[in-house]
Write a protein that holds these residues in place. Structure first.
Motif, PDB file in Angstrom:
ATOM      1  N   ILE A 181     -59.487 -30.173 -73.945  1.00  0.00           N
ATOM      2  CA  ILE A 181     -58.033 -30.676 -74.161  1.00  0.00           C
ATOM      3  C   ILE A 181     -56.869 -29.378 -74.463  1.00  0.00           C
ATOM      4  O   ILE A 181     -58.190 -28.444 -75.753  1.00  0.00           O
ATOM      5  CB  ILE A 181     -57.937 -31.976 -74.878  1.00  0.00           C
ATOM      6  N   GLU A 182     -56.452 -29.280 -74.351  1.00  0.00           N
ATOM      7  CA  GLU A 182     -55.030 -27.941 -74.893  1.00  0.00           C
ATOM      8  C   GLU A 182     -54.162 -28.091 -75.875  1.00  0.00           C
ATOM      9  O   GLU A 182     -54.529 -27.746 -77.111  1.00  0.00           O
ATOM     10  CB  GLU A 182     -54.786 -27.096 -74.100  1.00  0.00           C
ATOM     11  N   LYS A 183     -53.878 -29.437 -75.739  1.00  0.00           N
ATOM     12  CA  LYS A 183     -52.284 -29.684 -76.942  1.00  0.00           C
ATOM     13  C   LYS A 183     -53.281 -31.330 -76.840  1.00  0.00           C
ATOM     14  O   LYS A 183     -53.026 -31.763 -75.982  1.00  0.00           O
ATOM     15  CB  LYS A 183     -52.099 -29.166 -75.894  1.00  0.00           C
ATOM     16  N   TRP A 184     -52.980 -31.983 -77.988  1.00  0.00           N
ATOM     17  CA  TRP A 184     -52.874 -33.838 -78.393  1.00  0.00           C
ATOM     18  C   TRP A 184     -51.658 -34.318 -77.762  1.00  0.00           C
ATOM     19  O   TRP A 184     -50.044 -33.281 -77.406  1.00  0.00           O
ATOM     20  CB  TRP A 184     -52.999 -34.216 -79.456  1.00  0.00           C
ATOM     21  N   GLY A 185     -51.723 -35.499 -76.593  1.00  0.00           N
ATOM     22  CA  GLY A 185     -50.231 -35.885 -76.315  1.00  0.00           C
ATOM     23  C   GLY A 185     -49.461 -34.753 -75.070  1.00  0.00           C
ATOM     24  O   GLY A 185     -48.701 -34.983 -75.026  1.00  0.00           O
ATOM     25  N   ARG A 186     -50.043 -34.301 -74.498  1.00  0.00           N
ATOM     26  CA  ARG A 186     -49.326 -33.081 -73.659  1.00  0.00           C
ATOM     27  C   ARG A 186     -49.257 -33.776 -72.425  1.00  0.00           C
ATOM     28  O   ARG A 186     -48.911 -33.570 -71.367  1.00  0.00           O
ATOM     29  CB  ARG A 186     -50.225 -31.553 -74.151  1.00  0.00           C
ATOM     30  N   GLY A 187     -50.911 -34.207 -71.727  1.00  0.00           N
ATOM     31  CA  GLY A 187     -51.270 -35.112 -71.397  1.00  0.00           C
ATOM     32  C   GLY A 187     -49.344 -36.245 -70.377  1.00  0.00           C
ATOM     33  O   GLY A 187     -49.370 -36.592 -69.203  1.00  0.00           O
ATOM     34  N   ILE A 188     -49.329 -36.823 -71.760  1.00  0.00           N
ATOM     35  CA  ILE A 188     -48.170 -37.578 -70.912  1.00  0.00           C
ATOM     36  C   ILE A 188     -46.834 -37.574 -70.647  1.00  0.00           C
ATOM     37  O   ILE A 188     -46.286 -38.057 -69.575  1.00  0.00           O
ATOM     38  CB  ILE A 188     -48.056 -38.848 -72.328  1.00  0.00           C
ATOM     39  N   SER A 189     -46.150 -36.266 -71.224  1.00  0.00           N
ATOM     40  CA  SER A 189     -45.368 -35.361 -70.550  1.00  0.00           C
ATOM     41  C   SER A 189     -45.680 -34.923 -69.417  1.00  0.00           C
ATOM     42  O   SER A 189     -44.486 -35.185 -68.663  1.00  0.00           O
ATOM     43  CB  SER A 189     -45.310 -34.922 -71.331  1.00  0.00           C
ATOM     44  N   LEU A 190     -45.945 -34.382 -69.166  1.00  0.00           N
ATOM     45  CA  LEU A 190     -47.128 -33.797 -67.297  1.00  0.00           C
ATOM     46  C   LEU A 190     -47.091 -35.017 -66.269  1.00  0.00           C
ATOM     47  O   LEU A 190     -46.635 -35.172 -65.722  1.00  0.00           O
ATOM     48  CB  LEU A 190     -48.562 -33.600 -67.205  1.00  0.00           C
ATOM     49  N   ILE A 191     -47.843 -36.204 -66.769  1.00  0.00           N
ATOM     50  CA  ILE A 191     -47.826 -37.431 -65.911  1.00  0.00           C
ATOM     51  C   ILE A 191     -46.495 -37.948 -65.621  1.00  0.00           C
ATOM     52  O   ILE A 191     -46.302 -37.808 -64.813  1.00  0.00           O
ATOM     53  CB  ILE A 191     -48.275 -38.623 -66.843  1.00  0.00           C
ATOM     54  N   LEU A 192     -45.479 -38.215 -66.661  1.00  0.00           N
ATOM     55  CA  LEU A 192     -43.999 -38.437 -66.343  1.00  0.00           C
ATOM     56  C   LEU A 192     -43.453 -37.740 -65.058  1.00  0.00           C
ATOM     57  O   LEU A 192     -42.783 -37.802 -64.940  1.00  0.00           O
ATOM     58  CB  LEU A 192     -42.994 -39.123 -67.994  1.00  0.00           C
TER      59      LEU A 192
END
Length: 52
Positions: A41-52
């Protein structure tokens, strides 16, 4: 390693909240911390914006 998801959003979050508020909630703090320590995990919360 296999990680399963019950298919529901954590803590009663809705898709609309995630889109407008960019909420980042961890379901399992221990797993999240381990992934962070080994740089999965490189940064908390980054995955959601990538998915969207």
């Amino acid at each position: 390693m296999e990680i399963r998801n019950k298919g529901l959003l954590y803590g009663g979050l809705t898709i609309e909240q995630i889109k407008t508020e960019m909420v980042s909630e961890r379901r399992n703090e221990l797993i999240a911390e381990i992934f962070h320590e080994i740089h999965w995990i490189e940064k908390w919360g980054r995955g959601i914006s990538l998915i969207l």
